[in-house]
Design a protein around this motif. Structure first.
Motif, short mmCIF file in Angstrom:
data_model
loop_
_atom_site.label_atom_id
_atom_site.label_comp_id
_atom_site.label_asym_id
_atom_site.label_seq_id
_atom_site.Cartn_x
_atom_site.Cartn_y
_atom_site.Cartn_z
N GLN A 89 0.80 -1.21 0.00
CA GLN A 89 0.00 0.00 0.00
C GLN A 89 0.84 1.27 0.00
N ARG A 90 1.81 1.27 0.83
CA ARG A 90 2.67 2.45 0.90
C ARG A 90 3.92 2.08 1.68
N ARG A 91 4.89 2.93 1.59
CA ARG A 91 6.09 2.68 2.36
C ARG A 91 5.80 2.96 3.82
N PRO A 92 6.49 2.28 4.69
CA PRO A 92 6.28 2.58 6.10
C PRO A 92 6.66 4.04 6.35
N ALA A 93 5.80 4.76 6.98
CA ALA A 93 6.08 6.16 7.27
C ALA A 93 6.95 6.23 8.52
N ARG A 94 8.21 6.01 8.29
CA ARG A 94 9.11 6.02 9.45
C ARG A 94 9.55 7.45 9.74
N ARG A 95 9.21 7.91 10.87
CA ARG A 95 9.66 9.25 11.25
C ARG A 95 11.10 9.17 11.72
N ALA A 96 11.79 10.24 11.46
CA ALA A 96 13.21 10.27 11.83
C ALA A 96 13.38 10.05 13.33
N SER A 97 12.45 10.57 14.12
CA SER A 97 12.58 10.43 15.56
C SER A 97 12.50 8.96 15.97
N VAL A 98 11.58 8.25 15.34
CA VAL A 98 11.46 6.82 15.63
C VAL A 98 12.71 6.09 15.19
N ARG A 100 15.66 7.25 14.85
CA ARG A 100 16.81 7.58 15.72
C ARG A 100 16.77 6.74 16.98
N ARG A 101 15.56 6.57 17.51
CA ARG A 101 15.45 5.78 18.74
C ARG A 101 15.88 4.33 18.46
N ALA A 102 15.60 3.87 17.24
CA ALA A 102 15.90 2.48 16.90
C ALA A 102 17.40 2.22 16.87
N ILE A 103 18.19 3.24 16.62
CA ILE A 103 19.62 3.00 16.51
C ILE A 103 20.38 3.41 17.77
N ARG A 104 19.61 3.92 18.74
CA ARG A 104 20.27 4.36 19.97
C ARG A 104 20.96 3.20 20.68
N GLY A 105 22.19 3.45 21.08
CA GLY A 105 22.92 2.42 21.82
C GLY A 105 23.39 1.27 20.95
N ARG A 106 23.32 1.47 19.63
CA ARG A 106 23.75 0.38 18.75
C ARG A 106 24.92 0.83 17.89
N GLN A 107 25.62 1.83 18.32
CA GLN A 107 26.73 2.37 17.52
C GLN A 107 27.66 1.26 17.04
N ALA A 108 28.11 0.44 17.98
CA ALA A 108 29.09 -0.59 17.63
C ALA A 108 28.52 -1.51 16.55
N GLU A 190 18.34 1.49 7.39
CA GLU A 190 17.93 1.91 8.72
C GLU A 190 18.72 3.15 9.16
N MET A 191 20.01 3.12 8.89
CA MET A 191 20.84 4.26 9.29
C MET A 191 20.50 5.51 8.51
N LEU A 192 20.29 5.35 7.22
CA LEU A 192 20.02 6.53 6.39
C LEU A 192 18.70 7.19 6.78
N HIS A 193 17.78 6.39 7.32
CA HIS A 193 16.52 6.99 7.74
C HIS A 193 16.64 7.63 9.12
N ALA A 194 17.54 7.09 9.91
CA ALA A 194 17.71 7.66 11.24
C ALA A 194 18.51 8.94 11.18
N ILE A 195 19.40 9.00 10.21
CA ILE A 195 20.28 10.16 10.09
C ILE A 195 20.13 10.74 8.70
N PRO A 196 19.06 11.49 8.50
CA PRO A 196 18.81 12.02 7.16
C PRO A 196 19.91 13.00 6.76
N LEU A 238 30.56 9.24 5.79
CA LEU A 238 29.51 10.19 6.13
C LEU A 238 28.77 9.74 7.39
N LEU A 239 28.38 8.48 7.41
CA LEU A 239 27.58 7.97 8.52
C LEU A 239 28.39 7.83 9.80
N ARG A 240 29.63 7.41 9.65
CA ARG A 240 30.46 7.26 10.85
C ARG A 240 30.58 8.57 11.61
#
Lengths: 244, 244
Positions: A89-98, A100-108, A190-196, A238-240
DNA sequence: TAAAATTGGTATGAACTCCGACCATTAAGA
DNA sequence: TCTTAATGGTCGGAGTTCATACCAATTTTA
C-alpha cells in the motif's frame, strides 16, 4: 584439560543465537525490509500466501499472522477471491525520531554493519564482473542503473539505489553474497533513515554507479571492486561521522 | 501494477527461509561444527548448560536435547555434580564415503561457498590489519600461527588451520564477518573431508599464513587481503577441480 | 449463466519450544 | 567432616508453530 584464554575467545565469538525467536517476527521483518528496500514496490502484489509461506519456510498460519501485522501497520491491503491478494500500500512512514530511537545504543553494531558492507558489496561486484552474464542479467543491471540515475533524491532514489545494489549481488550468482548484501542494505537503510543526510552527493554517487556497472558488464572485477569500495566508503565515512 | 521480471528475480533472491526450523537441530549443528573446527578441542569442557543455552539463545530444555544427540553420537560425554559437565570426547569419525554422500548434488552450493569464502576471509584479514590490535589479540594470532605451523598434516593440522582463520576473523572485531568466516570454514571443512586431497601443499600454505599474520600485525590491510585472497584461491582451485 | 480455479479466512489437534522451579549428584572449600 | 556451590536431571504448564483440512469470496472461463 582446561580451555585456554584463546579458546574462550573463539568460543564466545563462534557460538551465536540459533534463531531470532518467533518465526512470526522474522517474517514481519523480512517482508517489511523487502518492501522498504523496494523489492516489492508500491502497488505491486505479494505472492499468494501459500507460495510466500513456502519461500519463507514457515507455515501459512504463521505467515498470515505476519501479514496481519503488516496490514495493521498500514503497509499492505488484502482482498479476497481469485485475482485478489495482498498489495503493497505504501512505504512505512518512518519518522526520523522513531528511526533515531531504533539505533540508539547500537553504535558498535552499526559500525560493524558498515564494515561488513564494505567487504561484501565490493566482493559481490567483483564476482559479478567475473561471470559470463546472460542477456537478461545485463538488461536488469542497465535498467536498474538507469532507474537510480533518473530517480529524484529522497525515498524513491533510495529504493532505486537499493535495487541496483541487490541486482548487482544477484548478478554475482552467489546465494550467500546475495543474503549478505541484503542484510547490509537493510542495515544501511535503517541508518540513512535515522540520520537524514541533508543532501547526499547524488551526482558523485551516480557516477560511481555508472562506473561500477560498466566495469561489471565489461568483465573487469578489479575495477568493479575498487569503485564499489570507494562507493561504500564514501557513505560509511559520512555515517560514521554522524554516529559517533 | 504487476511485477516486472526484474522485480521477480529480486524477490526470489531476497526472500529466504526464516530458519532451519527446529532449534534443536540448529543447536546440534552449531555445536558439532564448533567441535569439528576445533573451537572446542578434544578433552576440553563445554560451558555449563545454563550458560551455553543463553549463548545459543535457546532454552535449557532444547539445549539438553541437542547435547543428548551429541552424546548419542559419541562426540561428548557428560558427568554430574560440581566440576562435572560435558566433555568433548573425540572428533566425529566421518568416513570419506559418508562425507561424499553429504555433498552429492550440492556442487553449485559448494562452489558458492568457495566464492563466499574468497570474499569474506580477505575482507576479515584486511579489517583486522586496519585495527589497533591489543596485546591479547596479537598473542592469539601469533600462537595460532605457531600451532598451525607445528601441527602435522591431517586432522590436527586442519583444526589448527581453522582456528587460525577464526582467530583472524575475531581480530577483525566484526561480529558479522566472524559469523561469515565461521560459515565459510564449516563449509570448507565439509568439502575437505569429502574430498581428501592427497597431499596439500602445507609448506606453501604455511608460508601464506605467516605472511598474512605478519601483514595483520604490521597493519598492512592491502597485503593481508591480497595474500589471503591467494590463499583462499589456491584451496578453491584445488577443490573446484575435484567437484566438477 | 454456471462451472472451475484461485485467492484469502477459519479451525483443530499435534509437536515443538520455552520458562521456571525443583531434585540429585559431586567437588571444592570452611 | 560438614557446608556450600556448581553441575546435570526432571517435571509441568503456557505459548508458538505446524500441518491439514475445509469454508468463503471473487474472477476467469467455458
Amino acid at each position: 584439560m582446561s580451555a585456554s584464554p584463546h579458546a574462550l575467545r573463539l568460543q564466545q565469538a563462534v557460538l551465536r543465537p540459533v534463531r531470532g525467536h518467533h518465526a512470526f517476527e522474522a517474517c514481519v521483518e523480512q517482508l517489511a525490509t523487502a518492501i522498504r528496500l523496494g523489492v516489492y514496490q508500491r502497488g505491486t502484489q505479494l505472492p499468494a500466501e501459500r507460495e510466500l509461506a513456502e519461500q519463507l519456510g514457515v507455515s501459512r498460519a504463521t505467515l498470515r499472522e505476519a501479514i496481519a501485522a503488516l496490514r495493521a501497520a498500514g503497509l499492505v491491503e488484502t482482498t479476497r477471491g481469485r485475482g485478489g491478494g495482498t498489495i503493497v500500500q505504501r512505504r512505512p512512514a518512518r519518522r526520523a525520531s522513531v528511526a533515531r530511537r531504533a539505533i540508539r545504543g547500537r553504535q558498535a553494531d552499526l559500525l560493524d554493519a558498515l564494515d561488513f558492507r564494505s567487504v561484501v558489496e565490493p566482493g559481490a561486484a567483483a564476482l559479478a564482473a567475473s561471470r559470463e552474464l546472460d542477456d537478461a542479467t545485463r538488461t536488469v543491471l542497465s535498467e536498474s542503473l538507469e532507474a537510480v540515475s533518473a530517480a529524484p533524491s529522497g525515498e524513491d532514489h533510495r529504493q532505486c539505489d537499493s535495487r541496483l545494489h541487490l541486482a548487482i549481488a544477484a548478478a554475482s550468482g552467489s546465494t550467500r553474497l546475495m543474503a549478505a548484501v541484503t542484510q547490509a542494505q537493510a542495515d544501511l537503510d535503517e541508518m540513512l533513515h535515522a540520520i537524514p543526510v541533508l543532501r547526499p552527493n547524488i551526482t558523485h554517487s551516480t557516477a560511481q554507479h555508472k562506473s561500477i556497472v560498466r566495469a561489471i558488464l565489461a568483465g573487469r572485477p578489479t575495477t568493479a571492486s575498487r569503485v564499489m569500495t570507494e562507493h561504500c566508503e564514501d557513505t560509511a565515512a559520512l555515517l560514521r561521522g554522524l554516529l559517533g
